[in-house]
Design a protein around this motif. Structure first.
Motif, PDB file in Angstrom:
ATOM      1  N   ALA A  33      -2.156  -6.954  -3.714  1.00 14.64           N
ATOM      2  CA  ALA A  33      -1.733  -7.236  -2.359  1.00 14.64           C
ATOM      3  C   ALA A  33      -2.147  -5.936  -1.519  1.00 14.64           C
ATOM      4  CB  ALA A  33      -0.160  -6.696  -2.645  1.00 14.64           C
ATOM      5  N   SER A  34      -3.047  -4.892  -2.264  1.00 18.52           N
ATOM      6  CA  SER A  34      -3.431  -4.010  -1.155  1.00 18.52           C
ATOM      7  C   SER A  34      -5.016  -4.438  -0.564  1.00 18.52           C
ATOM      8  CB  SER A  34      -3.774  -2.765  -2.009  1.00 18.52           C
ATOM      9  OG  SER A  34      -4.894  -2.749  -3.066  1.00 18.52           O
TER      10      SER A  34
ATOM     11  N   ASP B 181       0.823  -1.125  -0.171  1.00 18.36           N
ATOM     12  CA  ASP B 181       0.180  -0.253  -0.040  1.00 18.36           C
ATOM     13  C   ASP B 181       0.728   0.978  -0.151  1.00 18.36           C
ATOM     14  OD1 ASP B 181       1.059   0.232   2.703  1.00 18.36           O
ATOM     15  OD2 ASP B 181      -0.969  -0.482   3.426  1.00 18.36           O
ATOM     16  N   SER B 182       0.355   2.344   0.132  1.00 18.92           N
ATOM     17  CA  SER B 182       0.983   3.706  -0.001  1.00 18.92           C
ATOM     18  C   SER B 182       1.847   4.199   1.442  1.00 18.92           C
ATOM     19  CB  SER B 182       0.103   4.668  -0.379  1.00 18.92           C
ATOM     20  OG  SER B 182      -1.090   4.936   0.704  1.00 18.92           O
ATOM     21  N   ASP B 183       1.649   3.374   2.511  1.00 18.14           N
ATOM     22  CA  ASP B 183       2.439   3.810   3.743  1.00 18.14           C
ATOM     23  C   ASP B 183       3.737   3.240   3.725  1.00 18.14           C
ATOM     24  OD1 ASP B 183       2.273   1.313   4.596  1.00 18.14           O
ATOM     25  OD2 ASP B 183       0.666   1.532   5.993  1.00 18.14           O
ATOM     26  N   ASP B 184       4.657   3.893   4.462  1.00 20.73           N
ATOM     27  CA  ASP B 184       5.980   3.487   4.584  1.00 20.73           C
ATOM     28  C   ASP B 184       6.246   2.064   5.016  1.00 20.73           C
ATOM     29  OD1 ASP B 184       6.694   5.966   3.349  1.00 20.73           O
ATOM     30  OD2 ASP B 184       7.241   6.832   5.483  1.00 20.73           O
ATOM     31  N   ALA B 185       5.213   1.538   5.653  1.00 20.80           N
ATOM     32  CA  ALA B 185       5.621   0.115   6.560  1.00 20.80           C
ATOM     33  C   ALA B 185       5.589  -1.143   5.423  1.00 20.80           C
ATOM     34  CB  ALA B 185       4.528  -0.176   7.625  1.00 20.80           C
TER      35      ALA B 185
ATOM     36  N   ASP C 111       2.537  -8.161 -12.678  1.00 18.89           N
ATOM     37  CA  ASP C 111       2.020  -7.661 -14.160  1.00 18.89           C
ATOM     38  C   ASP C 111       2.137  -6.248 -14.564  1.00 18.89           C
ATOM     39  OD1 ASP C 111       0.463  -6.093 -12.145  1.00 18.89           O
ATOM     40  OD2 ASP C 111      -1.401  -7.233 -12.556  1.00 18.89           O
ATOM     41  N   ARG C 112       3.130  -5.695 -13.853  1.00 17.26           N
ATOM     42  CA  ARG C 112       3.810  -4.364 -14.036  1.00 17.26           C
ATOM     43  C   ARG C 112       2.723  -3.050 -14.454  1.00 17.26           C
ATOM     44  NH1 ARG C 112       9.365  -4.383 -14.832  1.00 17.26           N
ATOM     45  NH2 ARG C 112       9.191  -2.802 -16.613  1.00 17.26           N
ATOM     46  N   ASP C 113       1.785  -3.262 -13.331  1.00 15.50           N
ATOM     47  CA  ASP C 113       0.729  -2.392 -13.489  1.00 15.50           C
ATOM     48  C   ASP C 113       1.132  -1.102 -12.486  1.00 15.50           C
ATOM     49  OD1 ASP C 113       0.045  -3.498 -11.067  1.00 15.50           O
ATOM     50  OD2 ASP C 113      -2.090  -4.028 -11.485  1.00 15.50           O
ATOM     51  N   GLY C 114       2.177  -1.177 -11.638  1.00 18.62           N
ATOM     52  CA  GLY C 114       2.396  -0.408 -10.899  1.00 18.62           C
ATOM     53  C   GLY C 114       2.021  -0.615  -9.136  1.00 18.62           C
ATOM     54  N   GLU C 115       1.368  -1.838  -9.151  1.00 17.72           N
ATOM     55  CA  GLU C 115       0.667  -2.207  -7.937  1.00 17.72           C
ATOM     56  C   GLU C 115       1.222  -3.665  -7.710  1.00 17.72           C
ATOM     57  OE1 GLU C 115      -1.045  -0.315  -5.710  1.00 17.72           O
ATOM     58  OE2 GLU C 115      -1.070   1.437  -7.512  1.00 17.72           O
ATOM     59  N   SER C 116       1.658  -4.146  -6.373  1.00 19.33           N
ATOM     60  CA  SER C 116       1.832  -5.500  -6.106  1.00 19.33           C
ATOM     61  C   SER C 116       0.970  -6.168  -6.030  1.00 19.33           C
ATOM     62  CB  SER C 116       2.693  -5.283  -4.742  1.00 19.33           C
ATOM     63  OG  SER C 116       4.028  -4.721  -4.504  1.00 19.33           O
ATOM     64  N   GLU C 117       1.209  -7.676  -6.335  1.00 19.73           N
ATOM     65  CA  GLU C 117       0.485  -8.732  -6.116  1.00 19.73           C
ATOM     66  C   GLU C 117       1.109  -9.899  -5.245  1.00 19.73           C
ATOM     67  OE1 GLU C 117      -0.588  -6.535  -9.555  1.00 19.73           O
ATOM     68  OE2 GLU C 117       1.204  -7.709  -9.555  1.00 19.73           O
TER      69      GLU C 117
ATOM     70  N   GLU D 242      -1.175  -4.497  12.686  1.00 16.18           N
ATOM     71  CA  GLU D 242      -2.509  -4.649  12.319  1.00 16.18           C
ATOM     72  C   GLU D 242      -2.583  -5.444  10.960  1.00 16.18           C
ATOM     73  OE1 GLU D 242      -5.964  -1.167  10.603  1.00 16.18           O
ATOM     74  OE2 GLU D 242      -4.332  -0.802  12.186  1.00 16.18           O
ATOM     75  N   ILE D 243      -3.791  -6.160  11.295  1.00 13.79           N
ATOM     76  CA  ILE D 243      -4.103  -6.816  10.017  1.00 13.79           C
ATOM     77  C   ILE D 243      -4.892  -6.099   8.864  1.00 13.79           C
ATOM     78  CG2 ILE D 243      -5.644  -8.826   9.130  1.00 13.79           C
ATOM     79  CD1 ILE D 243      -5.046 -10.321  11.737  1.00 13.79           C
ATOM     80  N   GLU D 244      -4.283  -5.915   7.586  1.00 11.15           N
ATOM     81  CA  GLU D 244      -4.853  -5.096   6.577  1.00 11.15           C
ATOM     82  C   GLU D 244      -5.958  -5.796   5.898  1.00 11.15           C
ATOM     83  OE1 GLU D 244      -1.566  -3.391   4.423  1.00 11.15           O
ATOM     84  OE2 GLU D 244      -0.998  -2.354   6.318  1.00 11.15           O
ATOM     85  N   TRP D 245      -5.765  -7.207   5.582  1.00 15.69           N
ATOM     86  CA  TRP D 245      -6.824  -7.964   4.727  1.00 15.69           C
ATOM     87  C   TRP D 245      -6.550  -9.434   5.285  1.00 15.69           C
ATOM     88  CZ3 TRP D 245      -4.765 -11.176   1.506  1.00 15.69           C
ATOM     89  CH2 TRP D 245      -3.555 -11.130   1.012  1.00 15.69           C
ATOM     90  N   ARG D 246      -7.631 -10.290   4.961  1.00 14.05           N
ATOM     91  CA  ARG D 246      -7.601 -11.642   4.951  1.00 14.05           C
ATOM     92  C   ARG D 246      -8.465 -12.026   3.988  1.00 14.05           C
ATOM     93  NH1 ARG D 246      -8.029 -13.257  10.872  1.00 14.05           N
ATOM     94  NH2 ARG D 246      -7.668 -11.253  11.345  1.00 14.05           N
ATOM     95  N   THR D 247      -8.165 -13.346   3.462  1.00 15.63           N
ATOM     96  CA  THR D 247      -8.976 -13.978   2.540  1.00 15.63           C
ATOM     97  C   THR D 247      -8.633 -15.623   2.813  1.00 15.63           C
ATOM     98  OG1 THR D 247      -9.664 -14.061   0.272  1.00 15.63           O
ATOM     99  CG2 THR D 247      -7.366 -13.991   0.488  1.00 15.63           C
ATOM    100  N   ASP D 248      -9.662 -16.333   2.383  1.00 16.08           N
ATOM    101  CA  ASP D 248      -9.606 -17.619   2.434  1.00 16.08           C
ATOM    102  C   ASP D 248      -9.470 -18.418   1.280  1.00 16.08           C
ATOM    103  OD1 ASP D 248      -9.768 -20.450   3.740  1.00 16.08           O
ATOM    104  OD2 ASP D 248     -11.822 -20.502   3.385  1.00 16.08           O
ATOM    105  N   LEU D 249      -8.476 -19.012   1.072  1.00 17.67           N
ATOM    106  CA  LEU D 249      -8.162 -19.921  -0.396  1.00 17.67           C
ATOM    107  C   LEU D 249      -8.403 -21.405  -0.047  1.00 17.67           C
ATOM    108  CD1 LEU D 249      -5.094 -18.052  -1.522  1.00 17.67           C
ATOM    109  CD2 LEU D 249      -7.226 -17.609  -1.715  1.00 17.67           C
ATOM    110  N   GLY D 250      -8.813 -21.924   1.065  1.00 11.77           N
ATOM    111  CA  GLY D 250      -8.911 -23.411   1.221  1.00 11.77           C
ATOM    112  C   GLY D 250      -7.768 -23.819   1.894  1.00 11.77           C
ATOM    113  N   ASP D 251      -7.790 -25.284   2.257  1.00 15.90           N
ATOM    114  CA  ASP D 251      -6.720 -25.910   3.186  1.00 15.90           C
ATOM    115  C   ASP D 251      -5.299 -25.627   2.485  1.00 15.90           C
ATOM    116  OD1 ASP D 251      -8.633 -26.775   4.772  1.00 15.90           O
ATOM    117  OD2 ASP D 251      -8.771 -29.033   3.940  1.00 15.90           O
TER     118      ASP D 251
END
Length: 174
Positions: free
Chosen positions: A73-74, A7-11, A52-58, A32-41
């Motif tokens: 990643a955001s 994200d845009s913060d320094d951390a 993908d070179r879009d300027g944002e991390s994945e 702090e937890i920024e996000w979470r998702t469930d992908l299965g076991d």
């Protein structure tokens, strides 16, 4: 787990995965937890960056189901998903990311517990090439990527469950 800027913060964020399938991004400064998702076991992560070179991390993550996912990643939303194997595998090792064709842009290298090694395009999830050893020897850990011959493209090193190490080179088909 893996680390990177999400994200845009320094951390720096720390992205973790659990055997119950949770993938979560944690702010490295505050915890702090920024996000979470469930992908299965048996979710796992190892590769994070602007694949993908879009300027944002994945974040590139897999789970026991044999599917590779690109997560924004955001916020953790799934950008694309690709099935690496449909076999009933014990687990799927995490993918790695580096420039394996020497064009200056990264590719994803993903392996499966049933012995497949795949080069995957990070923008679309398209499987660009797959290698399989005879006999379906399992792979239990992520591939190691390094330009060991100085040609500008990372070689792919995979260790199989029987102890054999295979070195692979990927050359984009024209």
């Amino acid at each position: 787990m893996t680390t990177g800027q999400a994200d845009s913060d320094d951390a720096i964020e720390v992205v973790v995965a659990t055997d119950r399938g949770t993938v979560a991004a944690v702010d490295g400064a505050s915890g702090e937890i920024e996000w979470r998702t469930d992908l299965g076991d048996l979710a796992v992560v190892h590769a994070m960056g602007d694949g993908d070179r879009d300027g944002e991390s994945e974040v590139y993550a897999v789970a026991k189901d044999g599917a590779l996912r690109s997560l924004d990643a955001s916020d953790g939303t799934v950008e694309w998903e690709t099935t690496l194997t449909s076999a009933d595998v014990q687990m799927t090792p995490p993918p790695s990311m580096d420039d394996v064709d020497g064009d200056g842009e990264p590719e994803i290298v993903a392996v499966t517990n049933d012995g497949r090694v795949s080069v995957v395009g990070p923008a679309s999830g398209e499987v660009l090439a797959t290698y399989e050893r005879e006999g379906g020897v399992p792979i239990y850990t992520h591939p190691t990527l390094a330009d060991t011959d100085g040609d500008g493209a990372a070689e792919i090193y995979v260790i199989y469950g029987d102890g054999r190490v295979v070195a692979l080179a990927y050359h984009e088909q024209e």
